[in-house]
Design an enzyme around this catalytic site. Structure first.
Site, PDB file in Angstrom:
ATOM      1  N   TYR A  82       0.980  -1.488   0.104  1.00 38.22           N
ATOM      2  CA  TYR A  82      -0.225  -0.052   0.030  1.00 38.22           C
ATOM      3  C   TYR A  82       0.971   1.147   0.038  1.00 38.22           C
ATOM      4  CZ  TYR A  82      -4.112  -2.768   1.152  1.00 38.22           C
ATOM      5  OH  TYR A  82      -5.159  -4.173   1.339  1.00 38.22           O
ATOM      6  N   SER A  92     -14.001  -3.804   1.017  1.00 34.53           N
ATOM      7  CA  SER A  92     -14.611  -2.804   0.112  1.00 34.53           C
ATOM      8  C   SER A  92     -16.606  -3.712   0.882  1.00 34.53           C
ATOM      9  CB  SER A  92     -14.587  -3.331  -1.155  1.00 34.53           C
ATOM     10  OG  SER A  92     -13.494  -3.012  -1.794  1.00 34.53           O
ATOM     11  N   PRO A  93     -16.197  -2.990   2.221  1.00 35.00           N
ATOM     12  CA  PRO A  93     -17.537  -3.393   2.845  1.00 35.00           C
ATOM     13  C   PRO A  93     -18.980  -2.635   1.715  1.00 35.00           C
ATOM     14  CG  PRO A  93     -16.599  -2.319   4.490  1.00 35.00           C
ATOM     15  CD  PRO A  93     -15.371  -2.608   3.250  1.00 35.00           C
ATOM     16  N   LEU A 109     -22.370   1.922  -2.392  1.00 28.93           N
ATOM     17  CA  LEU A 109     -23.470   1.909  -1.379  1.00 28.93           C
ATOM     18  C   LEU A 109     -23.696   2.995  -0.172  1.00 28.93           C
ATOM     19  CD1 LEU A 109     -22.869  -2.396  -0.401  1.00 28.93           C
ATOM     20  CD2 LEU A 109     -25.035  -1.269  -1.837  1.00 28.93           C
ATOM     21  N   LYS A 168     -24.267   7.400  -3.191  1.00 31.06           N
ATOM     22  CA  LYS A 168     -23.560   8.710  -3.953  1.00 31.06           C
ATOM     23  C   LYS A 168     -23.444   8.420  -5.894  1.00 31.06           C
ATOM     24  CE  LYS A 168     -18.310   9.084  -2.970  1.00 31.06           C
ATOM     25  NZ  LYS A 168     -17.517   8.906  -2.260  1.00 31.06           N
TER      26      LYS A 168
HETATM   27  N1  LIG Z   1      -7.194  -7.974   0.315  1.00 30.42           N
HETATM   28  C1  LIG Z   1      -7.518  -7.046  -0.443  1.00 30.42           C
HETATM   29  O1  LIG Z   1      -6.810  -7.501  -1.564  1.00 30.42           O
HETATM   30  C2  LIG Z   1      -8.582  -6.220  -0.303  1.00 30.42           C
HETATM   31  C3  LIG Z   1      -8.143  -5.312  -1.504  1.00 30.42           C
HETATM   32  C4  LIG Z   1      -9.341  -3.336  -1.477  1.00 30.42           C
HETATM   33  C5  LIG Z   1      -9.167  -3.174   0.317  1.00 30.42           C
HETATM   34  N2  LIG Z   1      -8.601  -4.055   1.089  1.00 30.42           N
HETATM   35  C6  LIG Z   1      -8.604  -3.699   2.467  1.00 30.42           C
HETATM   36  O2  LIG Z   1     -10.107  -3.134   2.232  1.00 30.42           O
HETATM   37  C7  LIG Z   1     -10.337  -1.667   2.702  1.00 30.42           C
HETATM   38  C8  LIG Z   1     -11.426  -1.283   2.891  1.00 30.42           C
HETATM   39  O3  LIG Z   1     -11.820  -1.364   1.190  1.00 30.42           O
HETATM   40  P1  LIG Z   1     -12.427  -0.116   0.110  1.00 30.42           P
HETATM   41  O4  LIG Z   1     -11.364   0.857   0.460  1.00 30.42           O
HETATM   42  O5  LIG Z   1     -11.767  -0.736  -1.120  1.00 30.42           O
HETATM   43  O6  LIG Z   1     -13.424  -0.275   1.040  1.00 30.42           O
HETATM   44  P2  LIG Z   1     -15.060   0.292   1.104  1.00 30.42           P
HETATM   45  O7  LIG Z   1     -15.522   1.204   2.415  1.00 30.42           O
HETATM   46  O8  LIG Z   1     -15.726   0.219   0.052  1.00 30.42           O
HETATM   47  O9  LIG Z   1     -14.618   1.586  -0.127  1.00 30.42           O
HETATM   48  C9  LIG Z   1     -14.143   3.021   0.798  1.00 30.42           C
HETATM   49  C10 LIG Z   1     -13.762   3.878  -0.685  1.00 30.42           C
HETATM   50  O10 LIG Z   1     -15.765   4.660  -0.400  1.00 30.42           O
HETATM   51  C11 LIG Z   1     -15.951   5.718  -0.235  1.00 30.42           C
HETATM   52  N3  LIG Z   1     -16.489   6.320   0.882  1.00 30.42           N
HETATM   53  C12 LIG Z   1     -16.783   5.422   2.439  1.00 30.42           C
HETATM   54  N4  LIG Z   1     -16.879   5.918   3.471  1.00 30.42           N
HETATM   55  C13 LIG Z   1     -18.327   7.209   2.965  1.00 30.42           C
HETATM   56  C14 LIG Z   1     -18.832   7.394   3.096  1.00 30.42           C
HETATM   57  N5  LIG Z   1     -19.930   8.080   4.716  1.00 30.42           N
HETATM   58  N6  LIG Z   1     -19.868   8.412   2.180  1.00 30.42           N
HETATM   59  C15 LIG Z   1     -18.948   8.329   0.951  1.00 30.42           C
HETATM   60  N7  LIG Z   1     -18.128   7.584   0.100  1.00 30.42           N
HETATM   61  C16 LIG Z   1     -17.658   6.630   1.084  1.00 30.42           C
HETATM   62  C17 LIG Z   1     -14.827   6.427  -0.209  1.00 30.42           C
HETATM   63  O11 LIG Z   1     -14.301   6.851  -1.305  1.00 30.42           O
HETATM   64  P3  LIG Z   1     -14.028   8.163  -2.811  1.00 30.42           P
HETATM   65  O12 LIG Z   1     -14.628   9.331  -1.369  1.00 30.42           O
HETATM   66  O13 LIG Z   1     -13.012   8.285  -3.170  1.00 30.42           O
HETATM   67  O14 LIG Z   1     -15.970   7.875  -3.793  1.00 30.42           O
HETATM   68  C18 LIG Z   1     -13.670   5.533   0.259  1.00 30.42           C
HETATM   69  O15 LIG Z   1     -12.484   5.491  -0.314  1.00 30.42           O
HETATM   70  C19 LIG Z   1      -9.149  -0.590   2.537  1.00 30.42           C
HETATM   71  O16 LIG Z   1      -8.334   0.094   3.084  1.00 30.42           O
HETATM   72  C20 LIG Z   1      -7.535  -1.927   2.858  1.00 30.42           C
HETATM   73  O17 LIG Z   1      -7.599  -1.848   4.298  1.00 30.42           O
HETATM   74  C21 LIG Z   1      -8.092  -5.193   0.906  1.00 30.42           C
END
Ligand SMILES: NC(=O)c1ccc[n+]([C@@H]2O[C@H](COP(=O)([O-])OP(=O)(O)OC[C@H]3O[C@@H](n4cnc5c(N)ncnc54)[C@H](OP(=O)(O)O)[C@@H]3O)[C@@H](O)[C@H]2O)c1
Length: 325
Positions: free
Chosen positions: A59, A214-215, A221, A224
């Site tokens: 990362y 990516s919850p 979800l 927006k």
């Molecule tokens: N093991 C793996 O291969 C793998 C892969 C991916 C992730 N991960 C881990 O999982 C974590 C989470 O993944 P993810 O970032 O994809 O999770 P996510 O919660 O599905 O997406 C996060 C993104 O959604 C938007 N967001 C979050 N909260 C919000 C809200 N309240 N209102 C509006 N937009 C919101 C933001 O992006 P914008 O503001 O840019 O729209 C944020 O960067 C990562 O940081 C990492 O630690 C692991």
């Protein structure tokens, strides 16, 4: 935030983990989350009671671990459960600079500990499966890290739907007396449901906990995104894969149901989406990926929700796991 056990281990983690994938990630306008913002986010998460931080060696090219390490130096490291990962290439032209060979894992663990400024990580995930490394070599190597005190527990990431690999690895571990995998990190949300074939059943059978990534479907979800518009400055506007992966008619139907439940509960769609995950079998802690403190605080509000059985069922029925035939 309440505590839960990290899989079947004795380690207590908060029911929401904080992911740091976007720390130090380079964009045309600089870092997506720079060091100052990263520390603000970590402060906000810790102030809300969070103790479970997710990172990976790749990362931000190592900056995520480094910035977490700098932040931890001003705190008591023992207050936190730190997870990192190994697998992706770290030396482009080096055939041993990638994967899960003993050579790569042993080199990587010392870099991880150095960047995080800690003597051990609580949890080390294999970021992906590596076909080139025999499973026995992998489990023996990982067990060696645990015995050496560099790692406390082991996890797998993104193996769905191939749960058999976790089963095979844990059978080898049991036979040989090695440390088994106790946590899995699949992609899982109301719009990404591959784990629902038999992956979750396998985790239950092997007593392995789940920390889904990516919850929110990368932000889909949150509500927006609309059927007509990808807002500027969002992940969807920046990622080529986002539209194909998430912006489908079927997913917008799921979002309609999420919105309906959110209205009933006077909550936001992100809170409903995370609260639904908290009700799923084998769940340890979803890994949320907020980019701003406002997003983080909104998302943590999911822990105050109490969805009814009927609401959980309605949300579950909004989308099935994709058909295998
Ligand atoms: N093991 C793996 O291969 C793998 C892969 C991916 C992730 N991960 C881990 O999982 C974590 C989470 O993944 P993810 O970032 O994809 O999770 P996510 O919660 O599905 O997406 C996060 C993104 O959604 C938007 N967001 C979050 N909260 C919000 C809200 N309240 N209102 C509006 N937009 C919101 C933001 O992006 P914008 O503001 O840019 O729209 C944020 O960067 C990562 O940081 C990492 O630690 C692991």
């Amino acid at each position: 935030m309440e505590y839960t056990q990290l899989g079947n281990t004795g380690t207590a983690v908060t029911e929401i983990s904080f992911g740091t994938w976007r720390f130090g990630r380079e964009t045309d306008d600089g870092y997506e989350v720079d060091k100052q913002q990263a520390h603000k986010l970590l402060d906000a998460y810790a102030d809300a009671g969070g103790n479970f931080i997710d990172t990976a060696d790749v990362y931000g090219g190592g900056l995520s671990e480094e910035w977490i390490g700098d932040w931890l130096a001003g705190r008591d490291r023992e207050d936190f459960v730190i997870a990192s990962k190994v697998y992706w290439p770290t030396r482009e032209d080096d055939p041993n600079g990638r994967g899960l060979s003993r050579k790569h894992i042993r080199r990587q663990i010392d870099g991880i500990l150095d960047r995080l400024g800690t003597e051990y990580v609580d949890l080390l995930y294999i970021h992906r499966w590596d076909d080139a490394t025999p499973t026995t070599e992998l489990m023996r190597t990982l067990d060696g890290l645990v015995r050496a005190g560099k790692v406390n527990h082991l996890g797998t990431s993104t193996m769905e739907p191939n749960a058999w690999r976790i089963a095979q690895a844990n059978e080898i571990a049991k036979r040989e007396g090695y440390e088994p995998f106790t946590v899995a990190q699949p992609r899982y949300s109301l719009v990404t449901k591959e784990v629902e074939y038999d992956y979750t059943d396998a985790l239950a059978e092997y007593d392995v906990g789940m920390c889904p990534w990516s919850p929110l479907g990368g932000g889909f979800l949150s509500g927006k995104y609309t059927r007509d518009e990808i807002p500027a400055g969002t992940r969807g506007a920046e990622s080529d894969r986002f539209e194909d992966r998430y912006l489908t008619e079927e997913n917008f139907d799921v979002l309609d149901e999420v919105r309906a439940v959110a209205d009933e509960e006077d909550a936001s769609p992100v809170q409903v989406a995370i609260a639904w995950l908290l009700e799923q079998p084998t769940m340890t802690a979803p890994i949320i990926g907020a980019r701003t403190v406002d997003q983080l605080e909104e998302n943590l509000g999911a822990t105050d929700m109490d969805l009814s059985e009927q609401q959980v069922e309605r949300l579950s029925e909004a989308k099935d796991a994709p058909s295998l035939v």
